[in-house]
Design an enzyme around this catalytic site. Structure first.
Site, mmCIF file in Angstrom:
data_model
loop_
_atom_site.group_PDB
_atom_site.id
_atom_site.type_symbol
_atom_site.label_atom_id
_atom_site.label_comp_id
_atom_site.label_asym_id
_atom_site.label_seq_id
_atom_site.Cartn_x
_atom_site.Cartn_y
_atom_site.Cartn_z
ATOM 1 N N HIS A 2 22.781 40.498 75.772
ATOM 2 C CA HIS A 2 21.433 41.053 75.949
ATOM 3 C C HIS A 2 21.435 42.154 77.012
ATOM 4 O O HIS A 2 20.913 43.253 76.795
ATOM 5 C CB HIS A 2 20.486 39.912 76.348
ATOM 6 N N GLU A 3 22.038 41.861 78.167
ATOM 7 C CA GLU A 3 21.992 42.814 79.278
ATOM 8 C C GLU A 3 22.913 44.002 79.044
ATOM 9 O O GLU A 3 22.527 45.154 79.266
ATOM 10 C CB GLU A 3 22.356 42.112 80.597
ATOM 11 N N HIS A 33 20.214 46.109 76.418
ATOM 12 C CA HIS A 33 19.613 47.159 77.241
ATOM 13 C C HIS A 33 20.552 48.339 77.461
ATOM 14 O O HIS A 33 20.102 49.445 77.779
ATOM 15 C CB HIS A 33 19.196 46.581 78.590
ATOM 16 N N GLU A 90 12.570 44.217 75.225
ATOM 17 C CA GLU A 90 13.181 42.894 75.341
ATOM 18 C C GLU A 90 13.521 42.340 73.966
ATOM 19 O O GLU A 90 14.555 41.698 73.774
ATOM 20 C CB GLU A 90 12.246 41.934 76.082
#
Length: 714
Positions: free
Chosen positions: A449-450, A454, A508
């Site tokens: 995810h990070e 992103h 997100e």
């Protein structure tokens, strides 16, 4: 508000109180590293009152009220109960409320933005105030009545949001008549003046003009002028023609002056020149209010690779501002977990091979992937309205594109658990596997995810008039429409300025979908230590994958707690995203994911998922959704993005009237974390940890010395 409606706002009973153990990692530091950590930690905690003011008008008074009771009866709440003449149950209810308040730094949930109220009566609060004069003074100083602890006749005020929609937001203080359109018009003007909004609040005056309150340790602009130049009063144009915007310096002045002092002290113990320069830029920003200086600190932070003590501090995340541009104060101090960091570094090294597996062409991806620093950290201090499991910052797109970014996973946050924690909506047949693998799955999810969520994507822009970062004469072909793109970012536009209030949740969601898609890659699962890289949904790696998909589906059900039926408004960005991903699972068909129940009241509601179809039906559905999210973001296609996200996050009658009441009945309290304190004496720093109890939480905050100015200087 009737009792039934009010019941959903009661404080958790009991709250889930957990500790953040840090001693072994802290003791491994050198004396200089401990001093560096101590001073940044002090700076972080000295921003407490900033957070409180950003939450609600009454939060600062309530904080002082709780602290005054603790100071008057240190570690002796039973005596206070007796002296105040209240019952044991009333005291317990107050302590539970105080603990949740301190865990959220305010009387609105940091995760959900809805107000929570004590389960004890107002007579209990009155009795406590009457017994401790300093507690009474705390409420009187801010003109906060005891009734402010409780509900309101205006249900919309139980939620943070735009004031003109009846909600509360102290990012727009003392001006309930300021409109969303006015806020947006001022934001457009600020962008034209290259005046960044993160450390500001906006106030509408009685004459219809506007004041921009700039957080700074000085009451006037610095001699060289502000980020907007020497002017402090501007004529507005467009819809606000005839109105003025005045820059007012010194918001949170006392706190930021103290913060800047501790930042300068931290610089004296910096490990290298980069850290020293970073602290200098922080001090300049917090003193003068310059966000240009803050951006310089963030560039230096990205360049400070692999420090033993990782820090980041300032006005960072914009989730709680309804306009999604003004940021909450937060501060992080953490120690590196070298063993777990190795796995994340392997993921960074593998990223160039993993990114092409995502469902878009290189036209929609950065020209070059700059490998970021990715570390697993053990948190000493995280001050703000809540603690995330992972972080990917800076949030400034120009820095991310030109300099890079960092990813961190917060290990002791990920692993924090309360004993015998209930797990609703998981079938008994899946429960043992889920419990054994959910932490592993969450670590994989956070990592992807990070870094690859992103960390991916290219905003197609006209960077200056007539200049583009893509071939404007032969535009890229959209994989969604199979036609050339027709939209892109104009000069001065940013992702958040174009997509506005829903941009945080949308991003997100995009990052979560990347995690769901790439967690299906068994080479990535191998990097984290699960399996041998061969595709097999029945082995250990398959168990982790299954637990990850189950966890997302379960979170999607639980998400409707954070949707308010009165305003029909989502109160939490991540949960809105997870609800849409659950709908993606359900819409995939072929029996991949269904909601299983037999009772009409849904009291036996559970997720039923076919793990054999994750790699085919599940991944395909996620990638179709992800492709749209990504392309619409890259091309500034607000209209298509808004239509898609509104559709995927729409809560229909069945979810609102049937599922949500059952979610509220079975909801589990969100964790609140008891953090350690540090103390300097004769150049040495000592650490003090506390018990994971309500009393331990209150004591830890009392010993941080965040007192009113008239009580003691800090």
């Amino acid at each position: 508000m009737d009792d039934r409606s009010l019941s959903q706002y009661y404080a958790d009973a009991p709250p889930t109180v957990v500790s953040l153990p840090i001693k072994s990692h802290f003791e491994d530091l050198t004396d200089e590293q401990k001093l560096y950590a101590h001073h940044v930690s002090r700076a972080a905690f000295l921003g407490t009152r900033i957070v409180l003011r950003q939450v609600s008008p009454e939060s600062e008074a309530m904080f002082d009220f709780i602290m005054a009771l603790q100071r008057a009866y240190p570690a002796n709440w039973k005596n206070l109960q007796k002296d105040a003449g209240i019952s044991e149950q009333a005291l317990e209810a107050f302590l539970e409320y105080a603990t949740q308040f301190l865990g959220n730094l305010g009387n609105y949930k940091g995760f959900g933005d809805s107000k929570f109220i004590p389960r004890c009566s107002s007579e209990t609060i009155e009795a406590l105030a009457s017994r401790v004069p300093e507690a009474r003074k705390a409420l009187e100083k801010f003109k906060v009545p005891v009734a402010a602890f409780y509900g309101t006749d205006h249900p919309a005020k139980m939620h943070l949001g735009f004031p003109d929609q009846g909600h509360l937001s102290t990012y727009y203080p003392d001006c309930s008549d300021i409109t969303q359109d006015e806020i947006e018009q001022v934001s457009v003007f600020m962008a034209e003046k290259k005046l960044l909004p993160e450390n500001t609040r906006l106030k509408k005056t009685k004459d219809g003009n506007f004041q921009l309150l700039i957080a700074s340790g000085l009451s006037r602009p610095p001699p060289e002028g502000s980020d907007a130049g020497p002017e402090t009063v501007f004529d507005l144009s467009g819809k606000l023609d005839g109105k003025k915007l005045e820059l007012v310096f010194g918001d949170h002045i006392e706190e930021l002056a103290k913060i800047a002092l501790h930042i300068k002290k931290a610089g004296l113990s910096a490990a290298n020149d980069t850290q020293k320069q970073m602290m200098d830029e922080y001090a300049k920003s917090f003193g003068s209010g310059s966000l240009n200086a803050f951006k310089e600190s963030q560039k230096l932070w990205v360049k400070d690779i692999g420090p033993m003590v990782e820090t980041n501090i300032g006005f960072i995340e914009t989730y709680r501002d309804p306009a999604n541009v003004r940021a909450e104060w937060e501060g992080l101090v953490a120690m590196v977990n070298k063993e777990r960091t190795q796995a994340f570094q392997k993921l960074v090294n593998a990223a160039p091979q993993m990114i092409p597996k995502l469902p878009w062409s290189e036209d929609f991806e950065k020209d070059k992937f700059s490998a970021p620093d990715f570390t697993s950290l053990e948190v000493l201090t995280f001050n703000g309205s809540g603690i995330p499991a992972g972080i990917n910052i800076p949030n400034y797109d120009d820095i991310r594109q030109a300099v890079g970014f960092k990813n961190v996973s917060l290990g002791n946050v990920l692993s924090a658990k309360a004993p015998n924690e209930p797990i609703p909506f998981i079938r008994p047949d899946d429960l043992e596997l889920y419990q054994a693998n959910r932490d592993h799955a969450f670590e994989v999810q956070v990592g992807i995810h990070e870094l690859l969520g992103h960390g991916t994507g290219k905003l197609l822009q006209e960077t200056s008039p007539g200049k583009f970062n893509f071939d404007a004469l032969k535009p890229p072909i959209s994989p969604v429409t199979n036609k050339p793109i027709t939209t892109y970012y104009k000069p001065g536009q940013t992702w958040s300025s174009v997509f506005g209030g829903f941009s945080a949740s949308y991003e997100e969601c995009r990052a979560e979908c990347v995690a769901m898609a790439l967690s299906c890659d068994f080479e990535i699962l191998k990097i984290f230590g699960f399996g041998d890289g061969k595709v097999d949904v029945t082995n250990e790696a398959g168990d982790v994958l299954f637990a990850g998909y189950l966890s997302m589906a379960r979170a999607g059900i639980a998400a409707v707690e954070y949707w308010d039926p009165k305003s029909r408004k989502w109160g939490q960005a991540h949960m809105q995203a997870r609800f849409s991903i659950l709908k993606t699972f359900l819409d995939a068909g072929e029996g991949f994911t269904v909601l299983d129940y037999t009772d009409n009241d849904l009291s036996d509601l559970m997720v039923k998922m076919d793990r054999e179809k994750i790699l085919t039906v599940g991944r395909k559905a996620v990638e179709v959704y992800l492709q749209k999210l990504h392309v619409y973001k890259c091309t500034a296609d607000y209209d298509a993005g808004k239509r898609l996200y509104d559709e995927m996050t729409n809560v229909d009658e069945w979810w609102a009237d049937k599922v949500r009441p059952e979610v509220l009945r079975r909801k589990t309290p969100r964790k609140v974390f008891v953090q350690a304190n540090t103390y300097e004496k004769d150049g040495k720093v000592e650490l003090r940890e506390y018990e994971p109890t309500c009393e331990g939480m209150i004591q830890s905050w009392s010993e941080r010395g965040i007192y009113p100015q008239e009580v003691v200087g800090v």
